[in-house]
Design an enzyme around this catalytic site. Sequence first.
Site, PDB file in Angstrom:
ATOM      1  CD  GLU A  17       8.673  12.665 -15.124  1.00  0.00           C
ATOM      2  OE1 GLU A  17       7.649  13.359 -15.112  1.00  0.00           O
ATOM      3  OE2 GLU A  17       9.819  13.147 -15.037  1.00  0.00           O
ATOM      4  CB  SER A  66      13.184  22.886 -14.881  1.00  0.00           C
ATOM      5  OG  SER A  66      12.420  24.065 -14.986  1.00  0.00           O
ATOM      6  CG  HIS A 103      -1.692  -1.231   1.447  1.00  0.00           C
ATOM      7  ND1 HIS A 103      -2.931  -1.503   0.930  1.00  0.00           N
ATOM      8  CD2 HIS A 103      -1.322  -2.342   2.149  1.00  0.00           C
ATOM      9  CE1 HIS A 103      -3.312  -2.716   1.307  1.00  0.00           C
ATOM     10  NE2 HIS A 103      -2.346  -3.250   2.041  1.00  0.00           N
ATOM     11  CE  LYS A 140      11.303  20.518 -11.263  1.00  0.00           C
ATOM     12  NZ  LYS A 140      10.478  19.524 -10.629  1.00  0.00           N
TER      13      LYS A 140
END
Length: 456
Positions: free
Chosen positions: A290, A277, A156, A283
Amino acid sequence: MSKLWSGRFQKSTHKLTDDFNSSIHFDQRLYKQDITGSIAHAKMLGKQGIIPQQDAELIQKTLKEILSDIEEGKVEFDVAAEDIHMNVESILIERIGDFGKKLHTGRSRNDQVALDMRMYLKDEIQTLTEMLVALQRILLNLAKENSMTIMPGYTHLQKAQPITLAHHLLAYVEMFKRDKQRLQDTYKRTNVLPLGSGALAGTTYPLDRDFVAQELGFDAVSLNSLDAVSDRDFCIELLSNLSIIMMHLSRFSEEIILWCSHEFQFIELDDAFSTGSSIMPQKKNPDIAELVRGKTGRIYGSLMALLTTMKSLPLAYNKDMQEDKEPVFDAIDNVKMCIPVFTDMVRTMKVNKNKMYEGAKGGFTNATDLADYLVKKGVAFRDAHSIVGKIVFSCIERGIGLEDMTLDEYKAVSSAIENDVFKAISLEECVNKRNIIGGPAEEMVKKAIEVNEALI
Ligand code: ARG
């Protein structure tokens, strides 16, 4: 250019029809399979005396020249010639005239396209399998280096019990093992020769199908001509295999994205496999993971597209089936991009062992082991569960872990507890006591690595 099938037509096709009907812009990638298949067919026609041996030889020789001309970029395909099959045939006829017109004897584009796709997929299945092996190798190496790198195991997405990074990685080794098995199983059913099925009802010529199968490296010949020209199960199976591979890569990607977040800091991706970024200077983003996760949707889409195209098609060939190629090619291309880049991203990532250990220490991952300890001291498991639950609750209130309790404090809860409790709930002990087959104990993980290394 007049069409190879234009005999019964009074008019030429509309430009819109040519553009719409044509598949050459995507099926030209089958040129090698198409020509190789045609060479085998021509050789067989000559051997069987269906066409003169000399003509068969000229056809084979010219087809080889066309193949090398295509490879050298010397050939331009023509949209009006519709597809790769008629493009190659037209070029052949252009080069050797009437002799070239004999190639298509006893053959239809329907069995020809089925052959080309099967040959193409056979090669791609082997390439994909090799890519999965390379990924497994990297995972096994990483597992070897981390056989005692303790980290929290989750259910979980809540901390559950301590495991090791090696054990976690080996879970993926198992998944990719099944993926390879599925690919090889699909290979068996792809490895059946459809040529000789004609348009739908076989042919009257005495073709030697076994000879062609042998020439082209097929294990068997198809046993029903209707099925052979209308079957795209092998494409759907491959798309299903690819979907499952992507599902696995996507789950792994999701974990990598979490692990390199500031909240986890379990790993750091190499600069070479991260992106920045355009606005936020600090970043470092896990774009590769992704994008792999994102592309999964596209592969599932290809599977659904082809399943839906095939649904309700009456036997045998229907032009709808030309729609098999783009989803299959797109899925193969994308999975072939995903696996190697994912492999290198994992190979180059840095493992933050301390953060993983800290992560395993927090969250009472050793609570089950404390309960098991009590059971060994004669307490019933349900009572032990409840006792430990109460201890956990008081530890949460005090902001400490189970290992931070004193022996006196333990004794106050249960007289069964003795000094050996601290060893029993140490993370190393929690991991190494789980020395059941398939468990995270170092000895078991090392065995699992050995078994898997022998398999790949
Ligand atoms: N381009 C076609 C395809 O990909 C080849 C088979 C065409 N057959 C036909 N009867 N029109 O499916």
